[in-house]
Design an enzyme around this catalytic site. Structure first.
Site, PDB file in Angstrom:
ATOM      1  N   ARG A   1      56.685  34.224  21.412  1.00 54.40           N
ATOM      2  CA  ARG A   1      56.472  33.133  20.465  1.00 54.40           C
ATOM      3  C   ARG A   1      55.334  33.568  19.543  1.00 54.40           C
ATOM      4  NH1 ARG A   1      59.639  29.105  22.413  1.00 54.40           N
ATOM      5  NH2 ARG A   1      59.956  29.037  24.658  1.00 54.40           N
TER       6      ARG A   1
ATOM      7  N   ASP B   1      70.465  22.302  21.736  1.00 63.18           N
ATOM      8  CA  ASP B   1      69.929  21.206  20.920  1.00 63.18           C
ATOM      9  C   ASP B   1      69.887  21.523  19.429  1.00 63.18           C
ATOM     10  OD1 ASP B   1      67.980  23.139  21.047  1.00 63.18           O
ATOM     11  OD2 ASP B   1      66.329  21.767  21.480  1.00 63.18           O
TER      12      ASP B   1
ATOM     13  N   ASP C   1      68.770  24.886  25.860  1.00 57.96           N
ATOM     14  CA  ASP C   1      68.665  23.443  25.618  1.00 57.96           C
ATOM     15  C   ASP C   1      69.880  22.860  24.895  1.00 57.96           C
ATOM     16  OD1 ASP C   1      66.192  23.347  26.828  1.00 57.96           O
ATOM     17  OD2 ASP C   1      65.080  23.592  24.957  1.00 57.96           O
TER      18      ASP C   1
ATOM     19  N   ASP D   1      65.664  26.587  17.832  1.00 60.60           N
ATOM     20  CA  ASP D   1      65.192  25.786  16.712  1.00 60.60           C
ATOM     21  C   ASP D   1      64.046  26.451  15.946  1.00 60.60           C
ATOM     22  OD1 ASP D   1      62.934  23.436  16.098  1.00 60.60           O
ATOM     23  OD2 ASP D   1      64.944  22.914  15.421  1.00 60.60           O
TER      24      ASP D   1
END
Length: 323
Positions: free
Chosen positions: A71, A129, A127, A102
């Site tokens: 990240r 999502d 996820d 995302d």
């Protein structure tokens, strides 16, 4: 054409299948694939090298990502995004395949908008999502991993007449929690988007189960549940208020690892190859997905839309089926 490939954010089973397909499709079309290590962090540091076709041998069945991931908080700063774009240009990389979720797609959308970098996205997150797709890489594997674990927990719950709270991943999305709850026959599910996501609703459901003769229960809790905490906090409150005999199990990162399911291997392969085919045709600024069984491409700008929520009927179905 040189095509860069990176994996970013949380790892997801099926990422290696997508890498392998992108590399070999590039080779088949006469392009040169470059692997960028540790996601956007590696892009900022110039940590990249050519990925020949044979470098992807025997990775289809492996979990995680051979390109590693990280990240990169620096990428929120436009100065660092400009540096990343300059690094791509200096290496002669004309297009970028981003495999992630995302946050990874938001970064790709900014690279496209601010620096005209030709980006193609492959959805990789357990996820599930992302807007515009009903499937993401890793979701199917993580779901089956969670269900297998809870099936084992159910045996112990039944033997001891005990309540188990099982926490699954999903900081801001209940997709994994709701689908897990239905697949393992859970008595209740707590997840961020639920209209009945309250401590009182859970207690009411457990009491109703007890009156119907149920002496053991499994409750699936998303890690981002909004009832006042994660599974551990919910468990402490239940013990304090109702002196219940319960145990808490946090499945954690076991859901991310392991060999990807057949579905995640197939979709990773399809999306990896399709991303390169579209870049070869001059397309840019898109991410791939699946809608009603069909492979689709969405504009990267769609990542700015609200994330999808679990269908409300699924949450209600959990309690109906637990009668």
């Amino acid at each position: 054409m040189k095509i860069g490939i990176l994996t970013s954010g949380g790892d997801a089973p099926g990422m290696n299948a997508a890498i392998r397909a992108a590399v070999r499709q590039a080779d088949a079309q006469g392009h040169e694939a470059w692997g960028i290590y540790r996601g956007y962090q590696g892009l900022l540091e110039g940590d990249m090298e050519p990925l020949p076709s044979r470098s992807c041998a025997n990775i289809l069945q492996r979990g995680g990502t051979i390109l590693h991931t990280a990240r990169c908080l620096e990428f929120h700063d436009p100065v660092y995004r400009a540096k990343a774009a300059a690094n791509l240009k200096a290496a002669g990389i004309e297009a970028l395949v981003v495999i992630g979720g995302d946050g990874s797609f938001h970064a790709a959308e900014l690279l496209l908008r601010e620096h005209d970098v030709a980006c193609a996205g492959i959805p990789g997150t357990i996820d599930n999502d992302l807007p515009g797709t009903e499937r993401t890489l890793g979701f199917d594997t993580a779901l089956n991993t969670a269900v297998e674990a809870i099936d084992r927990i159910r045996d112990t719950a039944s033997s001891h007449g005990r309540l188990f709270l099982v926490e699954v991943m999903g900081r801001s999305s209940g997709m994994l929690a709701v689908h897990t709850a239905i697949a393992c026959g859970a008595e209740a599910v707590l997840y961020p988007e639920s209209p009945d996501d309250s401590y009182e609703a859970l207690v009411t459901q457990l009491n109703a189960n007890w009156l119907r003769g149920k002496r053991s229960s499994v409750v699936v809790v998303a890690e981002g549940d909004a009832t006042g905490g994660r599974a551990m906090a919910v468990g402490e409150r239940l013990k304090r208020d109702h002196t219940l005999d319960l145990r808490v199990v946090v499945l954690g990162h076991v859901q991310r690892g392991g060999s990807p399911s057949a579905l995640d291997r197939i979709w990773g392969s399809r999306w990896g190859a399709e991303a390169v085919r579209r870049l070869d045709r001059g397309e840019r600024g898109f991410y791939l997905g699946e809608v009603a069984g069909a492979l689709v491409a969405q504009p990267l700008s769609r990542i700015l839309e609200p994330q999808p929520v679990p269908p409300s009927d699924l949450g209600r179905l959990v309690s109906i089926l637990a009668r």
